[in-house]
Design a protein around this motif. Structure first.
Motif, PDB file in Angstrom:
ATOM      1  N   GLN A 221       0.837  -1.206   0.000  1.00 42.60           N
ATOM      2  CA  GLN A 221       0.000   0.000   0.000  1.00 42.60           C
ATOM      3  C   GLN A 221       0.865   1.247   0.000  1.00 42.60           C
ATOM      4  N   LEU A 222       1.971   1.217   0.759  1.00 47.99           N
ATOM      5  CA  LEU A 222       2.870   2.363   0.787  1.00 47.99           C
ATOM      6  C   LEU A 222       3.482   2.598  -0.594  1.00 47.99           C
ATOM      7  N   ALA A 223       3.824   1.522  -1.276  1.00 47.94           N
ATOM      8  CA  ALA A 223       4.405   1.642  -2.611  1.00 47.94           C
ATOM      9  C   ALA A 223       3.446   2.325  -3.585  1.00 47.94           C
ATOM     10  N   GLU A 224       2.156   2.210  -3.318  1.00 45.89           N
ATOM     11  CA  GLU A 224       1.142   2.788  -4.210  1.00 45.89           C
ATOM     12  C   GLU A 224       0.672   4.165  -3.747  1.00 45.89           C
ATOM     13  N   SER A 225       1.283   4.708  -2.683  1.00 42.01           N
ATOM     14  CA  SER A 225       0.794   5.950  -2.084  1.00 42.01           C
ATOM     15  C   SER A 225       1.116   7.196  -2.906  1.00 42.01           C
ATOM     16  N   GLY A 226       2.125   7.101  -3.749  1.00 42.70           N
ATOM     17  CA  GLY A 226       2.553   8.264  -4.512  1.00 42.70           C
ATOM     18  C   GLY A 226       3.584   9.117  -3.799  1.00 42.70           C
ATOM     19  N   VAL A 227       3.907   8.796  -2.551  1.00 42.42           N
ATOM     20  CA  VAL A 227       4.920   9.523  -1.784  1.00 42.42           C
ATOM     21  C   VAL A 227       6.269   8.813  -1.955  1.00 42.42           C
ATOM     22  N   ARG A 228       7.308   9.588  -2.263  1.00 41.21           N
ATOM     23  CA  ARG A 228       8.626   8.980  -2.434  1.00 41.21           C
ATOM     24  C   ARG A 228       9.118   8.384  -1.115  1.00 41.21           C
ATOM     25  N   VAL A 229       9.703   7.193  -1.200  1.00 42.65           N
ATOM     26  CA  VAL A 229      10.102   6.440  -0.006  1.00 42.65           C
ATOM     27  C   VAL A 229      11.597   6.159  -0.041  1.00 42.65           C
ATOM     28  N   GLN A 230      12.208   6.251   1.124  1.00 39.19           N
ATOM     29  CA  GLN A 230      13.596   5.849   1.304  1.00 39.19           C
ATOM     30  C   GLN A 230      13.663   4.797   2.402  1.00 39.19           C
ATOM     31  N   VAL A 231      14.521   3.798   2.201  1.00 40.59           N
ATOM     32  CA  VAL A 231      14.811   2.799   3.229  1.00 40.59           C
ATOM     33  C   VAL A 231      16.290   2.947   3.585  1.00 40.59           C
ATOM     34  N   ALA A 232      16.583   3.127   4.871  1.00 42.36           N
ATOM     35  CA  ALA A 232      17.966   3.298   5.317  1.00 42.36           C
ATOM     36  C   ALA A 232      18.164   2.580   6.639  1.00 42.36           C
ATOM     37  N   TYR A 233      19.377   2.077   6.854  1.00 37.58           N
ATOM     38  CA  TYR A 233      19.676   1.403   8.116  1.00 37.58           C
ATOM     39  C   TYR A 233      21.182   1.401   8.364  1.00 37.58           C
ATOM     40  N   GLY A 234      21.549   1.256   9.633  1.00 35.99           N
ATOM     41  CA  GLY A 234      22.951   1.103   9.986  1.00 35.99           C
ATOM     42  C   GLY A 234      23.456  -0.262   9.552  1.00 35.99           C
ATOM     43  N   GLU A 235      24.726  -0.339   9.210  1.00 38.26           N
ATOM     44  CA  GLU A 235      25.248  -1.593   8.664  1.00 38.26           C
ATOM     45  C   GLU A 235      25.201  -2.739   9.669  1.00 38.26           C
ATOM     46  N   SER A 236      25.149  -2.427  10.961  1.00 35.72           N
ATOM     47  CA  SER A 236      25.047  -3.478  11.981  1.00 35.72           C
ATOM     48  C   SER A 236      23.727  -3.393  12.738  1.00 35.72           C
ATOM     49  N   ASP A 237      22.696  -2.866  12.089  1.00 32.29           N
ATOM     50  CA  ASP A 237      21.367  -2.770  12.699  1.00 32.29           C
ATOM     51  C   ASP A 237      20.911  -4.146  13.161  1.00 32.29           C
ATOM     52  N   GLY A 239      17.768  -4.572  14.678  1.00 34.45           N
ATOM     53  CA  GLY A 239      16.315  -4.564  14.845  1.00 34.45           C
ATOM     54  C   GLY A 239      15.694  -5.599  13.912  1.00 34.45           C
ATOM     55  N   TRP A 240      15.010  -5.148  12.887  1.00 36.99           N
ATOM     56  CA  TRP A 240      14.531  -6.067  11.862  1.00 36.99           C
ATOM     57  C   TRP A 240      15.731  -6.608  11.096  1.00 36.99           C
ATOM     58  N   PRO A 241      15.750  -7.887  10.743  1.00 37.24           N
ATOM     59  CA  PRO A 241      16.879  -8.427   9.973  1.00 37.24           C
ATOM     60  C   PRO A 241      17.112  -7.604   8.705  1.00 37.24           C
ATOM     61  N   LEU A 242      18.363  -7.441   8.326  1.00 37.19           N
ATOM     62  CA  LEU A 242      18.664  -6.640   7.144  1.00 37.19           C
ATOM     63  C   LEU A 242      18.032  -7.230   5.892  1.00 37.19           C
ATOM     64  N   ALA A 243      17.942  -8.550   5.828  1.00 38.87           N
ATOM     65  CA  ALA A 243      17.308  -9.178   4.675  1.00 38.87           C
ATOM     66  C   ALA A 243      15.833  -8.800   4.581  1.00 38.87           C
ATOM     67  N   VAL A 244      15.182  -8.657   5.729  1.00 40.05           N
ATOM     68  CA  VAL A 244      13.778  -8.243   5.750  1.00 40.05           C
ATOM     69  C   VAL A 244      13.645  -6.795   5.270  1.00 40.05           C
ATOM     70  N   GLN A 245      14.557  -5.930   5.722  1.00 39.75           N
ATOM     71  CA  GLN A 245      14.525  -4.540   5.272  1.00 39.75           C
ATOM     72  C   GLN A 245      14.850  -4.438   3.781  1.00 39.75           C
ATOM     73  N   ASP A 246      15.770  -5.268   3.299  1.00 37.71           N
ATOM     74  CA  ASP A 246      16.095  -5.269   1.874  1.00 37.71           C
ATOM     75  C   ASP A 246      14.897  -5.712   1.040  1.00 37.71           C
ATOM     76  N   ARG A 247      14.198  -6.723   1.512  1.00 37.73           N
ATOM     77  CA  ARG A 247      13.010  -7.195   0.784  1.00 37.73           C
ATOM     78  C   ARG A 247      11.932  -6.113   0.761  1.00 37.73           C
ATOM     79  N   MET A 248      11.754  -5.409   1.868  1.00 41.06           N
ATOM     80  CA  MET A 248      10.804  -4.302   1.915  1.00 41.06           C
ATOM     81  C   MET A 248      11.194  -3.232   0.894  1.00 41.06           C
ATOM     82  N   ALA A 249      12.491  -2.931   0.810  1.00 40.69           N
ATOM     83  CA  ALA A 249      12.956  -1.932  -0.147  1.00 40.69           C
ATOM     84  C   ALA A 249      12.665  -2.357  -1.579  1.00 40.69           C
ATOM     85  N   ARG A 250      12.842  -3.635  -1.868  1.00 41.62           N
ATOM     86  CA  ARG A 250      12.569  -4.111  -3.231  1.00 41.62           C
ATOM     87  C   ARG A 250      11.100  -3.913  -3.590  1.00 41.62           C
ATOM     88  N   ILE A 251      10.203  -4.218  -2.657  1.00 39.53           N
ATOM     89  CA  ILE A 251       8.771  -4.032  -2.913  1.00 39.53           C
ATOM     90  C   ILE A 251       8.466  -2.561  -3.152  1.00 39.53           C
TER      91      ILE A 251
END
Length: 285
Positions: A221-237, A239-251
């Motif tokens: 739904q966020l991808a369809e909102s029309g608002v530009r989105v950025q995904v950013a994280y620390g290299e040793s974050d 919290g959520w696994p980095l693979a999960v954040q990467d998959r979110m970014a791809r969507i």
């Protein structure tokens, strides 16, 4: 939870109460020393966090020419909130952020850290017209799925529903100190962390904790909102696994921005680099 390095506010960063049609919110704000601000950056903190999680970042954003506003959400630290648990759904918290953006003139560059990213997403979905961009900083698509994290959050939520918040903090501190990575903060910082945690409205912290377990994935739904989105994280974050954040970014159709030498709190670990990544995104149209 982010741990500040210092409690001294940089020159130009000051506490301001932001009054909206949904209540008043404690904030830390900074504006450029000269000229008209390029716009407003609205920063939303995460679970057990506060506006202080962004203090050095607010300063750096102002140096880049932006008005920066870091907030305590309702029931969080220095912002009051009701005792009714229904006041702390993602939808209610999101409408607060919409109201803040409107009060600040609209078209905010919205940044949500960790749990604040879930709130920021909901705010954009509630009213995309008042946001220019949204950055999900060390955040994820929904509630945690890691069994150990879920169990720890369930125990904390149970404690908040049944025990004095001061006792819950003591139990949490005892649990955290057993982690081999735990580093005891300086006395002044430790006192602040206790004051911040116990300053939360218990219902607020309990419900936010539950949202980290049951929040729905609304990335598409966020991808369809029309608002530009950025995904950013620390290299040793952590919290959520980095693979999960990467998959979110791809969507979302974006490339995640990785902040070197930073963990789950890049606004504290690397404020200058984090500010640069943000402002480059704001200007990239």
């Amino acid at each position: 939870m982010s741990t500040p390095r210092t409690l001294t506010l940089p020159d130009g960063v000051r506490p301001v109460t932001l009054d909206t049609d949904r209540g008043s919110f404690a904030t830390l704000q900074a504006v450029p020393d000269v000229g008209t601000p390029l716009g407003t950056v609205l920063l939303v903190p995460g679970w057990t966090g506060s506006k202080e999680d962004f203090t050095p970042l607010v300063d750096h954003l102002a140096r880049f020419g932006w008005r920066a506003v870091a907030v305590d959400q309702r029931g969080q630290f220095e912002t009051p909130g009701p005792a009714d648990p229904s006041a702390y759904t993602l939808a209610e918290l999101a409408l607060d952020v919409v109201a803040m953006s409107k009060e600040l003139g609209g078209y905010s560059q919205l940044v949500g850290h960790s749990f604040g990213g879930l709130v920021a997403r909901e705010a954009v979905l509630a009213d995309p017209s008042v946001f220019s961009t949204v950055t999900l900083l060390c955040s994820g698509p929904g509630g945690f799925s890691d069994e150990a994290k879920v169990q720890a959050l369930q125990m904390l939520a149970f404690g908040l529903d049944n025990l004095p918040i001061e006792q819950v903090y003591d139990l949490k501190l005892e649990h955290d100190s057993k982690d081999p990575r735990y580093v005891a903060p300086a006395t002044e910082i430790a006192a602040f962390l206790r004051k911040r945690f116990t300053g939360n409205v218990p219902a607020s912290l309990a419900e936010i904790t539950k949202r980290l377990i049951d929040a729905e994935d609304r990335t598409e739904q966020l991808a369809e909102s029309g608002v530009r989105v950025q995904v950013a994280y620390g290299e040793s974050d952590d919290g959520w696994p980095l693979a999960v954040q990467d998959r979110m970014a791809r969507i979302l159709g974006v490339k995640p921005q990785v902040i070197a030498d930073a963990g789950h709190s890049p606004a504290i670990d690397q404020p200058a680099a984090t500010a640069r990544i943000l402002v480059d995104f704001f200007h990239d149209r």
